[in-house]
Design a protein around this motif. Structure first.
Motif, PDB file in Angstrom:
ATOM      1  N   CYS A 158       0.833  -1.216   0.000  1.00 32.11           N
ATOM      2  CA  CYS A 158       0.000   0.000   0.000  1.00 32.11           C
ATOM      3  C   CYS A 158       0.864   1.261   0.000  1.00 32.11           C
ATOM      4  CB  CYS A 158      -0.940  -0.009   1.203  1.00 32.11           C
ATOM      5  SG  CYS A 158      -2.238  -1.260   1.111  1.00 32.11           S
ATOM      6  N   GLN A 159       1.953   1.233   0.759  1.00 37.09           N
ATOM      7  CA  GLN A 159       2.855   2.381   0.787  1.00 37.09           C
ATOM      8  C   GLN A 159       3.490   2.603  -0.589  1.00 37.09           C
ATOM      9  OE1 GLN A 159       5.972   2.080   3.688  1.00 37.09           O
ATOM     10  NE2 GLN A 159       6.888   4.053   3.146  1.00 37.09           N
ATOM     11  N   THR A 160       3.851   1.514  -1.252  1.00 35.95           N
ATOM     12  CA  THR A 160       4.416   1.623  -2.604  1.00 35.95           C
ATOM     13  C   THR A 160       3.417   2.255  -3.557  1.00 35.95           C
ATOM     14  OG1 THR A 160       5.853  -0.314  -2.287  1.00 35.95           O
ATOM     15  CG2 THR A 160       5.322   0.310  -4.567  1.00 35.95           C
ATOM     16  N   LEU A 161       2.163   1.821  -3.480  1.00 40.56           N
ATOM     17  CA  LEU A 161       1.132   2.358  -4.368  1.00 40.56           C
ATOM     18  C   LEU A 161       0.880   3.841  -4.090  1.00 40.56           C
ATOM     19  CD1 LEU A 161      -1.427  -0.606  -4.339  1.00 40.56           C
ATOM     20  CD2 LEU A 161       0.276  -0.065  -6.086  1.00 40.56           C
ATOM     21  N   ASP A 162       1.007   4.244  -2.829  1.00 39.78           N
ATOM     22  CA  ASP A 162       0.799   5.650  -2.473  1.00 39.78           C
ATOM     23  C   ASP A 162       1.998   6.517  -2.858  1.00 39.78           C
ATOM     24  OD1 ASP A 162      -1.704   5.153  -1.433  1.00 39.78           O
ATOM     25  OD2 ASP A 162      -0.984   4.885   0.622  1.00 39.78           O
TER      26      ASP A 162
END
Length: 233
Positions: A158-162
């Motif tokens: 999720c952090q990567t996508l954000d």
């Protein structure tokens, strides 16, 4: 041996691998009597694989195809989906291969072509790892120790996508041929599985024509320079 075979397949995969896809349409035997369920399940798996490829290209990109049909890399990309899986593009390919086989419900493909695909990609990955280890040394060893080869690490996704801005333009320019191929195969498999009549084949023909037209339009825009992906790593 696997490295030699992998280098050979890397050079010739665009010619050899499509031949294996022809087995999707061989014969009249079926693995399951429920062709519709197999079609839906297979299409979902194939589209998941395509979605992984789209995410990979859209978040962070490595130059595919090597250089002069040989394995090559300017840099060791470890961000985007490459932070979670060392081979996300190949993961997407393998899911598409599985999905097509399930959707086709074809024992020839599932029993012969699909294992050959798996073996081929295993050899290609081995050849690429051998090259990357020789080129990047300890940096690549550390990357391998921290990042799974195929099954992605979900933690931090999720952090990567954000963190990364998604580049739709790059997806269109770099992924349009694979996306068109995926849609064409699924249209053909759907028509076959549903045993459509002449009117149904007219609809399928219309969809195929639209897909090919879109592919041709993107290619023209790309060649003219009016559509480009921007700077690559």
């Amino acid at each position: 041996m696997r490295i030699t075979v992998g280098n050979f397949l890397f050079r010739t995969r665009n010619a050899l691998f499509p031949l294996l896809y022809l087995t999707l349409f061989l014969g009249g035997q079926h693995v399951s009597e429920n062709a519709v369920a197999m079609l839906v399940a297979g299409a979902a798996i194939a589209l998941l694989g395509q979605a992984i490829r789209i995410l990979t290209v859209g978040l962070d990109y490595i130059v595919r195809g090597g250089r002069q049909r040989k394995v090559y890399a300017d840099s060791l990309v470890q961000t985007g989906l490459f932070a979670h899986c060392r081979n996300p593009l190949y993961l997407g390919n393998l899911l598409m291969i599985i999905g097509f086989g399930v959707a086709a419900n074809n024992p020839w493909y599932l029993g012969i072509a699909m294992p050959l695909f798996f073996l081929g990609y295993a050899c290609i990955i081995t050849a690429e790892e051998h090259y990357l280890l020789g080129r990047f040394g300890d940096s690549y060893r550390h990357y391998c120790a921290q990042t799974p080869r195929l099954l992605p690490r979900v933690a931090g996704l999720c952090q990567t996508l954000d963190t990364f801005a998604f580049n739709w333009r790059r997806v269109i320019v770099k992924e349009y041929t694979t996306l068109c191929m995926t849609l064409l195969v699924l249209v053909l498999l759907s028509s076959r599985a549903l045993n459509v009549d002449a009117r149904g084949w007219q609809v399928s023909g219309g969809l195929i024509a639209l897909i090919l037209l879109a592919c041709f339009a993107v290619r023209l825009l790309k060649k003219s320079g009016r559509l480009h992906a921007g700077p690559l790593r």
